[in-house]
Design a protein around this motif. Structure first.
Motif, PDB file in Angstrom:
ATOM      1  N   CYS A 196       0.853  -1.191   0.000  1.00  0.00           N
ATOM      2  CA  CYS A 196       0.000   0.000   0.000  1.00  0.00           C
ATOM      3  C   CYS A 196       0.890   1.243   0.000  1.00  0.00           C
ATOM      4  CB  CYS A 196      -0.913   0.017   1.225  1.00  0.00           C
ATOM      5  SG  CYS A 196      -2.152  -1.300   1.227  1.00  0.00           S
ATOM      6  N   ARG A 197       0.706   2.085  -0.984  1.00  0.00           N
ATOM      7  CA  ARG A 197       1.556   3.263  -1.133  1.00  0.00           C
ATOM      8  C   ARG A 197       1.079   4.457  -0.336  1.00  0.00           C
ATOM      9  NH1 ARG A 197       1.273   3.309  -7.537  1.00  0.00           N
ATOM     10  NH2 ARG A 197      -0.838   2.720  -6.918  1.00  0.00           N
ATOM     11  N   SER A 198      -0.124   4.381   0.186  1.00  0.00           N
ATOM     12  CA  SER A 198      -0.657   5.501   0.972  1.00  0.00           C
ATOM     13  C   SER A 198      -1.678   4.972   1.960  1.00  0.00           C
ATOM     14  CB  SER A 198      -1.325   6.536   0.048  1.00  0.00           C
ATOM     15  OG  SER A 198      -2.499   5.994  -0.521  1.00  0.00           O
ATOM     16  N   VAL A 199      -2.015   5.805   2.937  1.00  0.00           N
ATOM     17  CA  VAL A 199      -3.028   5.427   3.916  1.00  0.00           C
ATOM     18  C   VAL A 199      -4.384   5.250   3.239  1.00  0.00           C
ATOM     19  CG1 VAL A 199      -4.276   6.177   5.976  1.00  0.00           C
ATOM     20  CG2 VAL A 199      -1.808   6.538   5.816  1.00  0.00           C
ATOM     21  N   ALA A 200      -4.674   6.081   2.238  1.00  0.00           N
ATOM     22  CA  ALA A 200      -5.952   5.966   1.524  1.00  0.00           C
ATOM     23  C   ALA A 200      -6.082   4.605   0.857  1.00  0.00           C
ATOM     24  CB  ALA A 200      -6.077   7.082   0.487  1.00  0.00           C
ATOM     25  N   VAL A 201      -4.994   4.127   0.242  1.00  0.00           N
ATOM     26  CA  VAL A 201      -5.003   2.801  -0.396  1.00  0.00           C
ATOM     27  C   VAL A 201      -5.199   1.723   0.659  1.00  0.00           C
ATOM     28  CG1 VAL A 201      -3.610   1.128  -1.678  1.00  0.00           C
ATOM     29  CG2 VAL A 201      -3.616   3.540  -2.362  1.00  0.00           C
ATOM     30  N   LEU A 202      -4.519   1.867   1.787  1.00  0.00           N
ATOM     31  CA  LEU A 202      -4.653   0.893   2.874  1.00  0.00           C
ATOM     32  C   LEU A 202      -6.087   0.837   3.391  1.00  0.00           C
ATOM     33  CD1 LEU A 202      -3.446  -1.017   5.041  1.00  0.00           C
ATOM     34  CD2 LEU A 202      -2.952   1.032   6.405  1.00  0.00           C
ATOM     35  N   VAL A 203      -6.684   1.988   3.619  1.00  0.00           N
ATOM     36  CA  VAL A 203      -8.059   2.031   4.130  1.00  0.00           C
ATOM     37  C   VAL A 203      -9.016   1.382   3.134  1.00  0.00           C
ATOM     38  CG1 VAL A 203      -9.975   3.571   4.715  1.00  0.00           C
ATOM     39  CG2 VAL A 203      -7.672   4.043   5.588  1.00  0.00           C
ATOM     40  N   HIS A 204      -8.829   1.676   1.844  1.00  0.00           N
ATOM     41  CA  HIS A 204      -9.691   1.081   0.818  1.00  0.00           C
ATOM     42  C   HIS A 204      -9.551  -0.439   0.809  1.00  0.00           C
ATOM     43  CE1 HIS A 204     -11.687   0.359  -3.010  1.00  0.00           C
ATOM     44  NE2 HIS A 204     -10.610  -0.293  -3.413  1.00  0.00           N
ATOM     45  N   ALA A 205      -8.319  -0.925   0.888  1.00  0.00           N
ATOM     46  CA  ALA A 205      -8.080  -2.373   0.875  1.00  0.00           C
ATOM     47  C   ALA A 205      -8.703  -3.034   2.091  1.00  0.00           C
ATOM     48  CB  ALA A 205      -6.580  -2.649   0.816  1.00  0.00           C
ATOM     49  N   CYS A 206      -8.593  -2.391   3.245  1.00  0.00           N
ATOM     50  CA  CYS A 206      -9.195  -2.944   4.458  1.00  0.00           C
ATOM     51  C   CYS A 206     -10.714  -2.969   4.361  1.00  0.00           C
ATOM     52  CB  CYS A 206      -8.754  -2.136   5.676  1.00  0.00           C
ATOM     53  SG  CYS A 206      -7.036  -2.423   6.168  1.00  0.00           S
ATOM     54  N   GLU A 207     -11.293  -1.926   3.804  1.00  0.00           N
ATOM     55  CA  GLU A 207     -12.748  -1.897   3.622  1.00  0.00           C
ATOM     56  C   GLU A 207     -13.193  -3.009   2.686  1.00  0.00           C
ATOM     57  OE1 GLU A 207     -13.478   2.036   2.199  1.00  0.00           O
ATOM     58  OE2 GLU A 207     -13.586   2.923   4.212  1.00  0.00           O
ATOM     59  N   LEU A 208     -12.430  -3.224   1.605  1.00  0.00           N
ATOM     60  CA  LEU A 208     -12.761  -4.280   0.647  1.00  0.00           C
ATOM     61  C   LEU A 208     -12.694  -5.652   1.315  1.00  0.00           C
ATOM     62  CD1 LEU A 208     -13.368  -4.788  -2.403  1.00  0.00           C
ATOM     63  CD2 LEU A 208     -10.910  -5.075  -2.727  1.00  0.00           C
ATOM     64  N   ALA A 209     -11.750  -5.805   2.238  1.00  0.00           N
ATOM     65  CA  ALA A 209     -11.572  -7.084   2.932  1.00  0.00           C
ATOM     66  C   ALA A 209     -12.493  -7.227   4.139  1.00  0.00           C
ATOM     67  CB  ALA A 209     -10.124  -7.230   3.372  1.00  0.00           C
ATOM     68  N   GLY A 210     -13.296  -6.197   4.403  1.00  0.00           N
ATOM     69  CA  GLY A 210     -14.231  -6.262   5.518  1.00  0.00           C
ATOM     70  C   GLY A 210     -13.595  -6.007   6.867  1.00  0.00           C
ATOM     71  N   ILE A 211     -12.433  -5.351   6.877  1.00  0.00           N
ATOM     72  CA  ILE A 211     -11.734  -5.049   8.127  1.00  0.00           C
ATOM     73  C   ILE A 211     -12.109  -3.650   8.584  1.00  0.00           C
ATOM     74  CG2 ILE A 211      -9.484  -4.767   9.223  1.00  0.00           C
ATOM     75  CD1 ILE A 211      -8.390  -6.708   7.092  1.00  0.00           C
ATOM     76  N   GLN A 212     -12.748  -3.571   9.710  1.00  0.00           N
ATOM     77  CA  GLN A 212     -13.173  -2.289  10.242  1.00  0.00           C
ATOM     78  C   GLN A 212     -12.204  -1.827  11.314  1.00  0.00           C
ATOM     79  OE1 GLN A 212     -15.687  -0.563   8.973  1.00  0.00           O
ATOM     80  NE2 GLN A 212     -16.063  -2.226   7.516  1.00  0.00           N
ATOM     81  N   PRO A 213     -11.967  -0.520  11.422  1.00  0.00           N
ATOM     82  CA  PRO A 213     -11.073  -0.013  12.473  1.00  0.00           C
ATOM     83  C   PRO A 213     -11.612  -0.349  13.852  1.00  0.00           C
ATOM     84  CG  PRO A 213     -11.617   1.717  10.885  1.00  0.00           C
ATOM     85  CD  PRO A 213     -12.487   0.550  10.571  1.00  0.00           C
ATOM     86  N   LEU A 214     -10.710  -0.761  14.745  1.00  0.00           N
ATOM     87  CA  LEU A 214     -11.119  -1.019  16.119  1.00  0.00           C
ATOM     88  C   LEU A 214     -11.460   0.296  16.811  1.00  0.00           C
ATOM     89  CD1 LEU A 214      -8.420  -3.636  17.163  1.00  0.00           C
ATOM     90  CD2 LEU A 214     -10.775  -4.075  16.476  1.00  0.00           C
TER      91      LEU A 214
END
Length: 220
Positions: A196-214
């Protein structure tokens, strides 16, 4: 023929599988789809389709409703039961509204009446193929990201959870009771492993994988 159904994202032609007991319909549809740039395979019955299931890949099924032995709707149910998720476009010679409504509720793309307009059918098939490819691309992207997640250490995963919550490095350091330098090291390794090259990319990938922030626990 103005409409083309070839995929710009894939070197392989898209596939259309025609299941209809009328040889005239099978021949006409095969010519139509081949002229539009698709591979087309035809089946004379639902059982013939099940006996020689097509190879996986981008495709859809144009399926007659009224067929002897096993109807199109029965084949749809059987496909769902065995996990075949190719999009289905029903063709019928009868204006059976309840059957059409039921088929759409079960996930059919459309329910068209014979004789169907060529351009309408090509447009419907094109839309079905595009949606199928989008869904499967997202599924592949999700699986790849989940595989990369397994590469993270426990501390890197913990840092990731804080990053997708929007926490700054100094806040993460305070939350985890570690130094700012250590946070930066774990964060850099985490981002590298996840590609992931940026936090935005990381957040998008986590959302796609169904990972929600604690959520942070409230202070006592």
């Amino acid at each position: 023929m103005g409409s083309r159904l070839t995929s710009a994202e894939s070197k392989n032609p898209r596939k259309v599988f025609v299941v209809d007991d009328d040889p005239g319909v099978r021949g006409a549809l095969s010519r139509l789809f081949r002229a539009a740039g698709c591979n087309c395979e035809t089946f004379a019955s639902s059982r013939e389709f099940l006996d020689r299931l097509p190879d996986a890949g981008p495709g859809c099924i144009v399926l007659d409703v009224q067929m002897p032995d096993m109807s199109g709707t029965e084949l749809h149910d059987r496909m769902s039961a065995i996990g075949i998720d190719l999009p289905i476009i029903f063709l019928t010679g009868y204006g059976d509204v309840p059957t059409g409504v039921n088929a759409m509720k079960k996930g059919a793309v459309d329910f068209l009446t014979k004789p169907v307009d060529d351009e309408l059918l090509l447009q419907t098939v094109g839309d079905a193929l595009s949606r199928y490819e989008t869904v499967h691309a997202r599924h592949y992207e999700r699986q790849q990201f989940l595989a990369r997640l397994d590469l993270l250490s426990a501390r890197e995963r913990e840092v990731m959870e804080h990053v997708i919550r929007g926490r700054l490095n100094k806040q993460i350091a305070a939350d985890l009771n570690i130094s700012l330098k250590t946070v930066k090291v774990h964060r850099g390794r985490m981002m590298g492993k996840l590609e992931c090259r940026s936090v935005a990319v990381l957040v998008h990938a986590c959302e796609l994988a169904g990972i929600q922030p604690l959520q942070r626990k409230p202070l006592p």
